[in-house]
Design an enzyme around this catalytic site. Structure first.
Site, PDB file in Angstrom:
ATOM      1  N   LYS A  79    -105.074 -72.418 -19.609  1.00 10.73           N
ATOM      2  CA  LYS A  79    -104.442 -73.316 -20.873  1.00 10.73           C
ATOM      3  C   LYS A  79    -103.852 -74.119 -20.353  1.00 10.73           C
ATOM      4  O   LYS A  79    -102.912 -74.228 -19.276  1.00 10.73           O
ATOM      5  CB  LYS A  79    -103.806 -72.448 -21.721  1.00 10.73           C
ATOM      6  CG  LYS A  79    -103.307 -72.936 -22.885  1.00 10.73           C
ATOM      7  CD  LYS A  79    -102.618 -71.897 -23.798  1.00 10.73           C
ATOM      8  CE  LYS A  79    -101.898 -72.519 -25.102  1.00 10.73           C
ATOM      9  NZ  LYS A  79    -101.384 -71.561 -25.947  1.00 10.73           N
ATOM     10  N   SER A 154    -102.755 -71.228 -30.676  1.00 10.19           N
ATOM     11  CA  SER A 154    -103.000 -72.388 -29.993  1.00 10.19           C
ATOM     12  C   SER A 154    -104.039 -72.339 -28.879  1.00 10.19           C
ATOM     13  O   SER A 154    -104.194 -73.448 -28.493  1.00 10.19           O
ATOM     14  CB  SER A 154    -101.438 -72.928 -29.752  1.00 10.19           C
ATOM     15  OG  SER A 154    -101.100 -72.220 -28.463  1.00 10.19           O
ATOM     16  N   SER A 178    -100.781 -66.704 -30.473  1.00  9.56           N
ATOM     17  CA  SER A 178    -101.372 -67.796 -29.985  1.00  9.56           C
ATOM     18  C   SER A 178    -102.594 -67.304 -29.004  1.00  9.56           C
ATOM     19  O   SER A 178    -103.476 -68.085 -28.516  1.00  9.56           O
ATOM     20  CB  SER A 178    -100.783 -68.766 -29.217  1.00  9.56           C
ATOM     21  OG  SER A 178     -99.946 -69.589 -30.281  1.00  9.56           O
TER      22      SER A 178
END
Length: 489
Positions: A79, A154, A178
């Site tokens: 990420k 996210s 997330s």
């Protein structure tokens, strides 16, 4: 069977057995990225040459017997809020569009030591603020199951990349769901560990008391294996906890006899889609048939979790994002008059709308006259929520519920109504407020063919309980592969 059909653990076994190589695995992933990426937009940064070079280096170490672990040679996506030395790290924000760190996150270092090979950095909601991966400065990521829908957020880029076989597993971060919510939307396994289990060193902070790094992967076996690699005590992170019970793969047993599973009635009231409700309760029934003791109970303070979370998270975000001022690194406005004007213009131009919204909310609740009324009250509510979970875990080993009230919404549907987007986190944020571990495993498809996720919550440091239940459920379920995966356009 193609290489891409293998799980991370299966791939590593074949590489170590000489049946394939780390380079061939990386080449298969690169071919998939080149076929799918224009449609899905899972990655922000992808360096093909560097990934192949690293794979070749790892392959030599495997052949020399230096790397023998269960993830050796496996391509992994990271990420874009975890620092990687020499590789662009943007948090999917314009304000960090040129930031190349001089160090690497501890969790990523642990993976590299184990022989995993970093492919690149995945797309995300800007600074992890959002539930859809639509607030990224680099464009939205699309759900591989249906590209008209969001992948969640996210960590949407990481979840979508795993579902579409653009990596074998990925790291995400979970501040209020997330990891678990995009895992639910994309039909993959996602886990948020107990707060402090995985080092936050090198993770660009959103909410420091809530953030935790965890895996997104294909199976519960992969999840437990990755957790053993990334979990470690780190002196560089003051919130890191020294634990002696990190043998998560020991919980991979198909046996839930006698385990007590609690289902909060509050999670199945108003707002939940009937198809999600039915799929989650059917999963509970499966576990009951395998010998688990399943009961409904009342979990208090559910309605207060969202306001408490957004006050605390926004307050911490407004403090954490002060450092992005255009002075030392990152974006700086081209035209300005004086220092204060440079700060103002750089931040106004560099941050997106959702990030600005949360900075303003956070600055407001921390301001004189409102600190007691909002921030301190939210902290007291957080403590009460933890007490409610303590009471529940005095009676139950695991709490079972949905990961999200609906399946993945359509692109654009949530951004027009931020409050609706915030309410989508209702089942996940309490876990972060209480510092608990939670895992999401796929448990069905709705009538539109979109995945539904089952969330299992454990007491602090009891990851093995939720891994055991998730693994037992997975053995009895037959979840289909994402149709977008393992198919070139």
């Amino acid at each position: 069977m193609s290489l891409l059909d293998l799980t991370a653990v299966e791939l590593s076994e074949k590489i170590k057995a000489g049946e394939t190589t780390a380079v061939e695995a990386m080449e298969a992933v690169i071919a998939q990225i080149e076929a799918k990426e224009e449609t899905l937009n899972c990655y922000v940064t992808f360096d093909k040459e560097a990934a192949l070079k690293k794979a070749a280096e790892v392959q030599k170490k495997i052949e020399a017997g230096e790397l023998t672990g269960p993830l050796a040679g496996v391509p992994v996506a990271i990420k874009d809020n975890m620092c990687t030395e020499g590789m662009l790290t943007t948090c999917s924000s314009k304000i960090l569009n040129n930031f190349i760190p001089t160090f690497t996150s501890e969790a990523v270092i642990n993976l590299e030591k184990a022989g995993a090979v970093v492919i690149g950095k995945t797309n995300m909601d800007e600074f992890a603020m959002g539930s859809t991966t639509e607030t990224s400065a680099y464009g939205e990521t699309k759900n591989p199951w249906n590209t008209a829908h969001v992948p969640g957020g996210s960590s949407g880029g990481s979840a979508a990349a795993v579902a579409a076989d653009e990596c074998f597993f990925a790291l995400g971060s979970d501040t209020g769901g997330s990891i678990r919510q995009p895992a639910s939307y994309c039909g993959v396994v996602g886990m948020k560990p107990t707060y402090g289990t995985v080092s936050r060193y090198g993770l660009i902070a959103y909410g420091s008391s809530l953030d935790q790094i965890g895996p997104l992967c294909k199976t519960v076996t992969d999840c437990a294996t990755i957790m053993e690699v990334i979990a470690s005590h780190d002196k560089k992170d003051s919130t890191s906890i020294a634990r002696g019970d990190l043998d998560f793969t020991s919980a991979l047993v198909d046996d839930v006899k006698g385990l007590k599973i609690g289902i909060p009635k509050d999670y199945f009231g108003e707002g939940i889609d009937p198809e999600v409700k039915n799929a989650v309760l059917a999963a509970a029934k499966t576990l009951e048939e395998k010998g688990a003791i399943v009961e409904e109970f009342d979990l208090g303070l559910v309605d207060y979790a969202i306001p408490a979370y957004y006050v605390i998270a926004a307050a911490e975000a407004s403090s954490n994002l002060e450092r992005f001022d255009g002075v030392k690194y990152g974006y700086r406005t081209a035209n300005y008059e004086g220092l204060h004007n440079m700060y103002k213009k750089s931040r106004s131009e560099g941050f997106g709308a959702e990030v600005k919204r949360r900075i303003m909310l956070g600055s407001f609740v921390l301001s004189s006259g409102y600190y007691d009324a909002y921030y301190l009250k939210a902290l007291r509510t957080k403590a009460l929520i933890k007490e409610e979970f303590n009471k529940a875990f005095a009676k139950y080993d695991v709490i079972l519920g949905p990961a999200a009230p609906t399946t993945a919404p359509k692109l654009g549907a949530s951004l027009s109504d931020p409050i609706k987007m915030y309410l989508g986190d209702i089942y996940t944020i309490s876990v972060n407020l209480a510092g608990l571990p939670g895992i999401c495993v796929p448990c069905g498809l709705d009538s539109k063919g979109l995945p539904i996720g089952l969330q299992l919550i454990g007491d602090c440091f009891k990851e093995k309980n939720i891994i055991r239940v998730a693994y037992a459920y997975e053995q009895s379920s037959d979840f289909p592969k994402c149709p977008a995966a393992s198919m070139t356009d």
